[in-house]
Enzyme design. Structure first.
Site, PDB file in Angstrom:
ATOM      1  N   SER A 194      11.768   6.299   8.517  1.00  0.00           N
ATOM      2  CA  SER A 194      11.398   5.920   9.884  1.00  0.00           C
ATOM      3  C   SER A 194      11.906   4.521  10.181  1.00  0.00           C
ATOM      4  O   SER A 194      11.670   3.581   9.419  1.00  0.00           O
ATOM      5  CB  SER A 194       9.872   5.959  10.029  1.00  0.00           C
ATOM      6  OG  SER A 194       9.489   5.464  11.291  1.00  0.00           O
ATOM      7  N   GLY A 204       6.849  -2.169   6.454  1.00  0.00           N
ATOM      8  CA  GLY A 204       8.214  -2.677   6.465  1.00  0.00           C
ATOM      9  C   GLY A 204       9.199  -1.833   7.237  1.00  0.00           C
ATOM     10  O   GLY A 204       8.939  -0.676   7.578  1.00  0.00           O
ATOM     11  N   GLU A 205      10.344  -2.447   7.520  1.00  0.00           N
ATOM     12  CA  GLU A 205      11.435  -1.759   8.217  1.00  0.00           C
ATOM     13  C   GLU A 205      12.480  -1.380   7.161  1.00  0.00           C
ATOM     14  O   GLU A 205      13.221  -2.239   6.665  1.00  0.00           O
ATOM     15  CB  GLU A 205      12.020  -2.710   9.277  1.00  0.00           C
ATOM     16  CG  GLU A 205      13.321  -2.251   9.916  1.00  0.00           C
ATOM     17  CD  GLU A 205      13.318  -0.787  10.373  1.00  0.00           C
ATOM     18  OE1 GLU A 205      12.488  -0.424  11.219  1.00  0.00           O
ATOM     19  OE2 GLU A 205      14.156  -0.010   9.877  1.00  0.00           O
ATOM     20  N   GLU A 217       0.812  -1.203   0.000  1.00  0.00           N
ATOM     21  CA  GLU A 217       0.000   0.000   0.000  1.00  0.00           C
ATOM     22  C   GLU A 217       0.850   1.260   0.000  1.00  0.00           C
ATOM     23  O   GLU A 217       1.941   1.293   0.552  1.00  0.00           O
ATOM     24  CB  GLU A 217      -0.937  -0.009   1.212  1.00  0.00           C
ATOM     25  CG  GLU A 217      -2.049  -1.034   1.008  1.00  0.00           C
ATOM     26  CD  GLU A 217      -3.032  -1.106   2.157  1.00  0.00           C
ATOM     27  OE1 GLU A 217      -4.116  -1.652   1.939  1.00  0.00           O
ATOM     28  OE2 GLU A 217      -2.732  -0.629   3.255  1.00  0.00           O
ATOM     29  N   CYS A 267      -1.100   5.313   9.739  1.00  0.00           N
ATOM     30  CA  CYS A 267       0.120   4.598  10.137  1.00  0.00           C
ATOM     31  C   CYS A 267      -0.208   3.336  10.896  1.00  0.00           C
ATOM     32  O   CYS A 267      -1.021   3.346  11.811  1.00  0.00           O
ATOM     33  CB  CYS A 267       0.930   5.484  11.080  1.00  0.00           C
ATOM     34  SG  CYS A 267       2.255   6.338  10.282  1.00  0.00           S
ATOM     35  N   CYS A 321       6.414  -7.210   7.418  1.00  0.00           N
ATOM     36  CA  CYS A 321       7.567  -6.794   8.226  1.00  0.00           C
ATOM     37  C   CYS A 321       7.981  -7.974   9.095  1.00  0.00           C
ATOM     38  O   CYS A 321       7.135  -8.686   9.621  1.00  0.00           O
ATOM     39  CB  CYS A 321       7.175  -5.600   9.104  1.00  0.00           C
ATOM     40  SG  CYS A 321       8.561  -4.881  10.002  1.00  0.00           S
ATOM     41  N   CYS A 343       6.253  -5.534  16.267  1.00  0.00           N
ATOM     42  CA  CYS A 343       5.815  -4.520  17.225  1.00  0.00           C
ATOM     43  C   CYS A 343       4.352  -4.811  17.564  1.00  0.00           C
ATOM     44  O   CYS A 343       3.520  -4.998  16.670  1.00  0.00           O
ATOM     45  CB  CYS A 343       5.976  -3.126  16.627  1.00  0.00           C
ATOM     46  SG  CYS A 343       7.693  -2.797  16.178  1.00  0.00           S
ATOM     47  N   SER A 400      11.016   5.190  15.827  1.00  0.00           N
ATOM     48  CA  SER A 400       9.826   4.736  16.546  1.00  0.00           C
ATOM     49  C   SER A 400      10.221   4.461  17.983  1.00  0.00           C
ATOM     50  O   SER A 400      10.619   3.354  18.319  1.00  0.00           O
ATOM     51  CB  SER A 400       9.282   3.467  15.884  1.00  0.00           C
ATOM     52  OG  SER A 400       8.870   3.776  14.582  1.00  0.00           O
ATOM     53  N   PHE A 401      10.121   5.476  18.798  1.00  0.00           N
ATOM     54  CA  PHE A 401      10.639   5.372  20.167  1.00  0.00           C
ATOM     55  C   PHE A 401       9.625   4.683  21.081  1.00  0.00           C
ATOM     56  O   PHE A 401       9.910   3.646  21.660  1.00  0.00           O
ATOM     57  CB  PHE A 401      11.008   6.779  20.665  1.00  0.00           C
ATOM     58  CG  PHE A 401      12.122   6.754  21.667  1.00  0.00           C
ATOM     59  CD1 PHE A 401      13.385   6.330  21.302  1.00  0.00           C
ATOM     60  CD2 PHE A 401      11.911   7.142  22.988  1.00  0.00           C
ATOM     61  CE1 PHE A 401      14.421   6.292  22.232  1.00  0.00           C
ATOM     62  CE2 PHE A 401      12.941   7.116  23.915  1.00  0.00           C
ATOM     63  CZ  PHE A 401      14.189   6.692  23.536  1.00  0.00           C
ATOM     64  N   HIS A 402       8.475   5.303  21.251  1.00  0.00           N
ATOM     65  CA  HIS A 402       7.283   4.693  21.854  1.00  0.00           C
ATOM     66  C   HIS A 402       7.328   4.317  23.329  1.00  0.00           C
ATOM     67  O   HIS A 402       6.305   3.900  23.880  1.00  0.00           O
ATOM     68  CB  HIS A 402       6.837   3.464  21.060  1.00  0.00           C
ATOM     69  CG  HIS A 402       6.587   3.700  19.610  1.00  0.00           C
ATOM     70  ND1 HIS A 402       6.026   4.859  19.118  1.00  0.00           N
ATOM     71  CD2 HIS A 402       6.818   2.926  18.506  1.00  0.00           C
ATOM     72  CE1 HIS A 402       5.926   4.783  17.807  1.00  0.00           C
ATOM     73  NE2 HIS A 402       6.411   3.631  17.405  1.00  0.00           N
ATOM     74  N   CYS A 424       1.311  -2.798  16.034  1.00  0.00           N
ATOM     75  CA  CYS A 424       1.329  -2.504  14.598  1.00  0.00           C
ATOM     76  C   CYS A 424       0.667  -3.618  13.792  1.00  0.00           C
ATOM     77  O   CYS A 424       0.999  -4.785  13.941  1.00  0.00           O
ATOM     78  CB  CYS A 424       2.780  -2.320  14.140  1.00  0.00           C
ATOM     79  SG  CYS A 424       2.942  -2.109  12.357  1.00  0.00           S
ATOM     80  N   CYS A 472       3.514   8.407   1.536  1.00  0.00           N
ATOM     81  CA  CYS A 472       4.010   7.417   2.492  1.00  0.00           C
ATOM     82  C   CYS A 472       4.227   6.114   1.722  1.00  0.00           C
ATOM     83  O   CYS A 472       3.282   5.536   1.191  1.00  0.00           O
ATOM     84  CB  CYS A 472       2.964   7.247   3.592  1.00  0.00           C
ATOM     85  SG  CYS A 472       3.410   6.016   4.810  1.00  0.00           S
ATOM     86  N   ASN A 511      -3.687   4.212  16.248  1.00  0.00           N
ATOM     87  CA  ASN A 511      -4.709   3.862  15.260  1.00  0.00           C
ATOM     88  C   ASN A 511      -5.150   2.431  15.517  1.00  0.00           C
ATOM     89  O   ASN A 511      -4.389   1.495  15.305  1.00  0.00           O
ATOM     90  CB  ASN A 511      -4.147   3.996  13.849  1.00  0.00           C
ATOM     91  CG  ASN A 511      -3.849   5.446  13.508  1.00  0.00           C
ATOM     92  OD1 ASN A 511      -4.708   6.315  13.663  1.00  0.00           O
ATOM     93  ND2 ASN A 511      -2.624   5.716  13.079  1.00  0.00           N
TER      94      ASN A 511
END
Ligand code: SAH
Ligand code: SF4
Length: 390
Positions: free
Chosen positions: A225, A193-194, A114, A367, A134, A138, A247-249, A141, A127, A324
């Site tokens: 990112s 993906g990473e 996508e 996201c 991935c 996480c 992506s700290f979180h 996600c 984006c 989200n």
């Protein structure tokens, strides 16, 4: 899920298919030169031919060799026999009430990824995805619940940008006055993906997007990112030089281990060391810290204070992302009041703390929601894994 091993279970595919015509999209200038020489272009001419073909493909958006009128007819015919100019094929397109566009595109092997376009005041951010699925898991996600199928090639990555320019009708017309408005003004590698687990392809694709004789996006308008693949962060600074988002979180290793399991390999301290070095090497201004707001998990005042302390000395902006939600997600979104209180603490400490406005919610374009309903409606996870030979 948090304990799932961190693997890089990637099925690598050759960058050039062994048989059939070679796709020119995604080759670096050096790669295109080699490909031309291998197919009979005299070495002395190769550099000039690359310059000409490059401009047709990336400046004017031309896909047909016959239209490359500054090349001889014979050479054009020869090119058409040996090469193709191919980008991912659009399978479907959805447009949100707020103007956000989401495309599902098909890449070689029938896989789908996508791409999302978010318009904002006459400009817009694209984006893009770097992998199908991935390998990281996480826990908040949606993409992470899906088994990785494969890395995207450089052509499939920059091809997403070209596809979007097609759809936005944004290729300049030769001879027409230069139009400075750019509907597609920024790129974020925040799709599926990473990106740092597919480093070379991402690098080559972004170099193509930045090339001054093509798409011409400044490295300041490209943001990569990462969940924190520490060894590749220095390389990103040196070899791409784009903006970095991380992506700290979470503000403790204990919580980050459960949210972003790659933290078990490279923890907060090690990650921060890499981030401290980034702006200098890449000559970029500041790092974006992405922080997903999860109710009761990472959203307390104490977290906000800890976050400020951790990033001390790093030029930073903290992007707060309201979670989200997706069907079956193990978390809920923090309340607006909580997000505002959290933002306030960070802001008072001297950092920009924008709260990301959810966009394209009606089409599941936000996201962490990518590669969701569309493919899932058609195939079960088991089926996807079986198809991919996993
Ligand atoms: N793999 C990369 C880039 C893709 S994800 C990375 O993890 O950084 C882009 C951003 O969306 C990341 O910050 C990611 O943590 C965040 N994200 C993932 N799922 C989300 C969700 N459900 N709600 C809000 N943000 C999410
Ligand atoms: Fe992969 Fe990023 Fe999702 Fe983590 S947040 S599973 S790294 S796409």
């Amino acid at each position: 899920m948090a304990d799932a091993p961190i693997t890089q279970d990637v099925m690598t595919i050759p960058r050039k298919l062994p048989e059939g015509p070679v796709n020119l999209v995604g080759l670096t200038r050096a790669g295109m030169r080699e490909a031309l020489i291998a197919n009979g272009t005299p070495e002395k001419q190769a550099k000039m031919r690359v310059g000409q073909i490059w401009q047709w493909i990336y400046q004017w958006g031309v896909r047909d060799f016959a239209a490359m009128t500054n090349l001889s007819k014979a050479f054009r015919a020869d090119l058409a026999e040996k090469f193709v100019i191919e980008i991912p094929e659009v399978v479907s397109k959805q447009v949100s009430e707020d103007g956000t566009r989401k495309w599902l595109v098909r890449i070689a092997g029938g896989h789908e990824v996508e791409v999302v376009y978010i318009p904002e005041d006459g400009r817009g951010t694209l984006c893009i995805s770097s992998q199908v699925g991935c390998t990281l898991t996480c826990s908040f996600c949606h993409t992470g619940t899906q088994k990785l199928v494969r890395n995207l090639t450089a052509g499939e990555i920059v091809g997403q940008v070209m596809m979007a320019r097609d759809d936005l009708d944004e290729w300049p017309v030769p001879g027409a006055p230069k139009d400075e408005t750019r509907l597609l003004s920024n790129i974020v590698l925040m799709g599926m993906g990473e990106p740092l687990y597919n480093f070379e392809n991402v690098r080559d694709a972004m170099k193509i997007a930045m090339d001054p004789e093509g798409i011409q996006l400044s490295r300041r308008r490209i943001t990569l990112s990462t969940s924190g693949v520490v060894p590749e962060i220095a390389r990103t600074a040196e070899e791409i030089g784009c903006q970095l988002a991380v992506s700290f979180h979470a503000t403790t290793d204990e919580v980050r281990d459960t949210l972003v399991p790659i933290n078990k390999r490279w923890n907060i301290e090690v990650l921060l060391d890499a981030l401290r070095a980034y702006p200098k090497v890449s000559n970029s201004e500041r790092i974006t810290f992405e922080y997903v707001m999860l109710h009761g998990v990472n959203d307390s005042d104490a977290d906000a204070h800890r976050l400020v302390k951790l990033i001390e000395g790093i030029p930073a902006k903290i992007n707060l992302i309201p979670f989200n939600e997706w069907p079956g997600a193990p978390y809920t979104r923090s309340s607006n009041n909580r997000i505002r209180a959290f933002a306030d603490i960070i802001y008072k400490a001297g950092y920009a703390s924008p709260i990301r406005k959810p966009r394209g919610e009606d089409i599941m374009a936000a996201c962490g929601q990518l590669k969701s309903a569309t493919e899932r409606a058609r195939k079960s996870r088991k089926q996807i894994a079986a198809d991919a030979g996993l």
